[in-house]
Write a protein that holds these residues in place. Structure first.
Motif, PDB file in Angstrom:
ATOM      1  N   UNK A   1      -5.994 -11.977 -18.557  1.00  0.00           N
ATOM      2  CA  UNK A   1      -5.296 -11.175 -17.571  1.00  0.00           C
ATOM      3  C   UNK A   1      -5.984 -11.252 -16.205  1.00  0.00           C
ATOM      4  N   UNK A   2      -7.304 -11.208 -16.223  1.00  0.00           N
ATOM      5  CA  UNK A   2      -8.048 -11.295 -14.959  1.00  0.00           C
ATOM      6  C   UNK A   2      -7.805 -12.633 -14.285  1.00  0.00           C
ATOM      7  N   UNK A   3      -7.748 -13.720 -15.111  1.00  0.00           N
ATOM      8  CA  UNK A   3      -7.499 -15.041 -14.546  1.00  0.00           C
ATOM      9  C   UNK A   3      -6.107 -15.111 -13.924  1.00  0.00           C
ATOM     10  N   UNK A   4      -5.138 -14.472 -14.571  1.00  0.00           N
ATOM     11  CA  UNK A   4      -3.768 -14.474 -14.059  1.00  0.00           C
ATOM     12  C   UNK A   4      -3.703 -13.763 -12.708  1.00  0.00           C
ATOM     13  N   UNK A   5      -4.366 -12.587 -12.618  1.00  0.00           N
ATOM     14  CA  UNK A   5      -4.366 -11.847 -11.360  1.00  0.00           C
ATOM     15  C   UNK A   5      -5.067 -12.631 -10.260  1.00  0.00           C
ATOM     16  N   UNK A   6      -6.164 -13.312 -10.631  1.00  0.00           N
ATOM     17  CA  UNK A   6      -6.893 -14.120  -9.642  1.00  0.00           C
ATOM     18  C   UNK A   6      -6.018 -15.263  -9.140  1.00  0.00           C
ATOM     19  N   UNK A   7      -5.299 -15.884 -10.073  1.00  0.00           N
ATOM     20  CA  UNK A   7      -4.415 -16.990  -9.682  1.00  0.00           C
ATOM     21  C   UNK A   7      -3.306 -16.495  -8.754  1.00  0.00           C
ATOM     22  N   UNK A   8      -2.762 -15.307  -9.055  1.00  0.00           N
ATOM     23  CA  UNK A   8      -1.703 -14.747  -8.214  1.00  0.00           C
ATOM     24  C   UNK A   8      -2.219 -14.440  -6.815  1.00  0.00           C
ATOM     25  N   UNK A   9      -3.438 -13.887  -6.751  1.00  0.00           N
ATOM     26  CA  UNK A   9      -4.047 -13.596  -5.445  1.00  0.00           C
ATOM     27  C   UNK A   9      -4.257 -14.870  -4.642  1.00  0.00           C
ATOM     28  N   UNK A  10      -4.647 -15.917  -5.340  1.00  0.00           N
ATOM     29  CA  UNK A  10      -4.885 -17.182  -4.647  1.00  0.00           C
ATOM     30  C   UNK A  10      -3.586 -17.740  -4.072  1.00  0.00           C
ATOM     31  N   UNK A  11      -2.496 -17.619  -4.837  1.00  0.00           N
ATOM     32  CA  UNK A  11      -1.215 -18.112  -4.345  1.00  0.00           C
ATOM     33  C   UNK A  11      -0.723 -17.311  -3.146  1.00  0.00           C
ATOM     34  N   UNK A  12      -1.148 -16.052  -3.098  1.00  0.00           N
ATOM     35  CA  UNK A  12      -0.684 -15.183  -2.016  1.00  0.00           C
ATOM     36  C   UNK A  12      -1.557 -15.266  -0.765  1.00  0.00           C
ATOM     37  N   UNK A  13      -2.643 -16.025  -0.833  1.00  0.00           N
ATOM     38  CA  UNK A  13      -3.545 -16.097   0.331  1.00  0.00           C
ATOM     39  C   UNK A  13      -2.828 -16.540   1.605  1.00  0.00           C
ATOM     40  N   UNK A  14      -1.984 -17.579   1.552  1.00  0.00           N
ATOM     41  CA  UNK A  14      -1.278 -17.971   2.798  1.00  0.00           C
ATOM     42  C   UNK A  14      -0.423 -16.839   3.362  1.00  0.00           C
ATOM     43  N   UNK A  39      -2.413  -3.680  -9.093  1.00  0.00           N
ATOM     44  CA  UNK A  39      -2.116  -2.547  -9.969  1.00  0.00           C
ATOM     45  C   UNK A  39      -0.689  -2.627 -10.521  1.00  0.00           C
ATOM     46  N   UNK A  40       0.256  -2.956  -9.634  1.00  0.00           N
ATOM     47  CA  UNK A  40       1.653  -3.043 -10.064  1.00  0.00           C
ATOM     48  C   UNK A  40       1.878  -4.221 -11.002  1.00  0.00           C
ATOM     49  N   UNK A  41       1.201  -5.342 -10.723  1.00  0.00           N
ATOM     50  CA  UNK A  41       1.342  -6.521 -11.575  1.00  0.00           C
ATOM     51  C   UNK A  41       0.797  -6.246 -12.971  1.00  0.00           C
ATOM     52  N   UNK A  42      -0.298  -5.486 -13.018  1.00  0.00           N
ATOM     53  CA  UNK A  42      -0.895  -5.138 -14.301  1.00  0.00           C
ATOM     54  C   UNK A  42       0.062  -4.307 -15.145  1.00  0.00           C
TER      55      UNK A  42
END
Length: 612
Positions: A1-14, A39-42
């Motif tokens: 789950x942590x990896x998924x959230x990290x990946x999502x954050x990375x995609x949202x960086x731009x 929090x909402x994604x979780x």
């Protein structure tokens, strides 16, 4: 789950970089945005997720989308890429949410409303998916077809949707109405384009409208449905191109519902609006016996010869339209001879008389004729009799007519309203014998319980004529006090006022003692007597005992079911009587009152002691 959230954050960086670059958010707001999204994604990835979790996430994303839109408007630059990114994410959230919760109808509606603005090309597909779950709702079919017509004007696709809808709901008025309306809109669109192809298309559309109408007629038997179609044809933009269709609908209505008051009312109101039946016949040149499908199609073809802006109905003066309207109503009341038809006729004339800026004399004449003929028919309603008589009473010469009208009406309707009017008419005229006779007749025919208002009016009349009618007033009061209906309790209280004003306190007390014995018991009687006793100047023991007796009687009759009589008794003893009696009364009240009232009494008593 942590990896998924990290990946999502990375995609949202731009996206975060753009939010900062274009000053949509501050660094602090961006950090809060990251935290909120995590929090909402979780929440939506957990097993116990709910549709509310998706709704909260979408609400947040739409809030961010609003920030971007406001910044875009403020600076005047376009942030299309940023808005598109957020909108795409919102759409994905809707899709994910509906996969998890496909039976949330409001969620579907919200998704469609959002997509209509952000991705209109996707809306048709969304409707198709929604129909797999909500095909049992005619509204969804209609919304889907209307959107396709609005977005693409693809009439072929629209008809496919409606045909599927009617297979599922063959007797749905809503679907037929919407189908009918959509084809009319399509026809009017064709009529605005001045070329041969469009003219042919317009004729085809109108023929299709006729087919839809004829199919609905085979299944639906509700007159209001067909009247709503006729009303739609009367819309300004459809009025001229639907002339033959109006004739077909009206002919069918006259055939299928010839004794329905609503139909006649509609036809009369059409005349008032200027849609004359003779114009309808003349403009289409339709013979009375030409009603078959082939002739109807030919009639529809004739509309191509008319410019859509050309008015096929003659322009008539308001005077002529009113006359034609009244003619239809008079034909209707002679044909049907029902109270309901007369009611509609007179209501229409009353409404017409609300605006007296034009043709005042004619409108008043039409109303007078309607009232007179309605009275002669013996089918006029009580309310209309009341209105008619009130109008007659406004005229000095109309009083005798009003009296006679009321007496005639009372032979038809044994109504308290009519008796009230007749009694008030005699009271205004100071005609005491007639007033009393009317009062007696009403009581004999309707019963005293239904005539409380008449008792009240006659007592008031006698009060204002006390010098001449004092004995009648006292007699009427005593008679009213003998009535066993609770509604007559007010007259017992009024009688005590009458006694104190015209006789002595001793007489009033004597009458009160008699009234206490009469059924049913009246709490207000004891309150009134207590108030009168409180005004006694001398406060000797005998007076105090009489005053206390009022509260004793109140708790005797109402002590089980009413806490206020005990509170009033206690207040009396504390303020005017013997304070030592308070504790005894308090205990008696708790023992006497019904169980469910004791707690309420204790609360009221506690509040009373704190105030005192």
């Amino acid at each position: 789950m942590a990896e998924f959230l990290a990946e999502m954050q990375e995609r949202l960086l731009p996206e975060y970089e753009q939010l900062k670059k274009f000053e949509v958010c501050t660094d602090e707001q961006i950090r809060e945005c990251i935290r909120k999204r995590d929090s909402l994604q979780l929440k939506i990835t957990q097993k116990g997720k709910s549709v509310r979790d998706y709704a909260d996430f979408i609400l947040f994303e739409r809030k961010v989308h609003k920030w971007v839109t406001e910044k875009e408007r403020f600076h005047g630059n376009k942030l299309t890429g940023l808005k598109s990114s957020i909108a795409s994410r919102i759409i994905r959230l809707y899709r994910d949410g509906l996969r998890a919760f496909p039976h949330e109808e409001r969620f579907w509606d919200n998704f469609i409303n959002f997509s209509k603005k952000s991705a209109p090309q996707e809306v048709s597909g969304i409707y198709e998916k929604m129909l797999t779950f909500y095909g049992d709702k005619p509204r969804v079919w209609c919304d889907a077809a209307l959107w396709i017509y609005e977005y693409s004007s693809n009439i072929k696709k629209v008809k496919e949707i409606f045909f599927r809808a009617l297979q599922r709901h063959p007797d749905s008025e809503e679907i037929y109405k919407t189908f009918f309306d959509t084809l009319l809109l399509s026809a009017i669109k064709m009529s605005t384009q001045k070329n041969a192809i469009s003219s042919d298309e317009k004729i085809i559309r109108l023929e299709q409208v006729l087919i839809v109408y004829k199919n609905s007629k085979k299944i639906i038997q509700n007159i209001n449905f067909f009247l709503s179609l006729l009303e739609r044809c009367e819309s300004e933009k459809f009025l001229n191109i639907t002339t033959p269709l109006q004739k077909v609908i009206i002919d069918d209505l006259m055939t299928n519902f010839p004794r329905n008051e609503i139909l006649w009312d509609t036809l009369a109101q059409r005349e008032l609006r200027g849609y004359n039946m003779s114009d309808l016949n003349n403009s289409m040149d339709i013979k009375d016996n030409a009603v078959d499908g082939e002739q109807q199609s030919k009639d529809i073809e004739k509309t191509e010869n008319f410019d859509n802006d050309q008015n096929l109905f003659q322009k008539r003066s308001l005077k002529r339209r009113i006359e034609l309207c009244c003619n239809v109503y008079q034909t209707a009341v002679r044909t049907l001879e029902t109270t309901n038809m007369w009611t509609k006729y007179i209501n229409a004339m009353l409404k017409l008389n609300q605006d007296m800026s034009a043709e005042k004399v004619l409108k008043r004449k039409c109303l007078a004729i309607a009232f007179k003929e309605g009275h002669a028919s013996r089918l006029m309603s009580v309310d209309h009799y009341c209105t008619y008589v009130q109008m007659l009473l406004e005229s000095p010469t109309g009083v005798p007519i009003a009296e006679q009208t009321l007496m005639d009406a009372l032979k038809i309707h044994k109504s308290i309203k009519l008796y009230e009017l007749l009694l008030s008419t005699y009271i205004v005229a100071d005609n005491e014998p007639k007033a009393y006779e009317t009062f007696r007749t009403a009581n004999d025919e309707l019963g005293a319980q239904k005539c409380v208002s008449l008792w009240r009016s006659l007592i008031q009349f006698y009060k204002t004529h006390y010098n001449d009618c004092g004995k009648q007033l006292q007699k009427l009061f005593k008679e009213a006090c003998q009535e066993a209906s609770p509604d007559f309790g007010e007259f017992r209280c009024n009688y005590l006022d009458f006694c104190i004003l015209n006789f002595s306190m001793q007489k009033t007390r004597s009458e009160y003692d008699k009234l206490c014995l009469l059924p049913p018991p009246c709490r207000e009687l004891h309150q009134k007597m207590a108030a009168l006793e409180s005004q006694t100047v001398a406060k000797n023991q005998a007076d105090m005992d009489r005053w206390r007796l009022c509260y004793v009687n109140a708790v005797f009759y109402f002590g089980k079911t009413n806490t206020q009589v005990w509170i009033d008794f206690i207040k009396f003893e504390r303020e005017h009587g013997e304070p030592k009696n308070v504790s005894t009364l308090y205990d008696r009240a708790k023992n006497t009152l019904e169980t469910e009232l004791v707690d309420n009494f204790i609360s009221e008593y506690t509040l009373l002691t704190h105030i005192i």
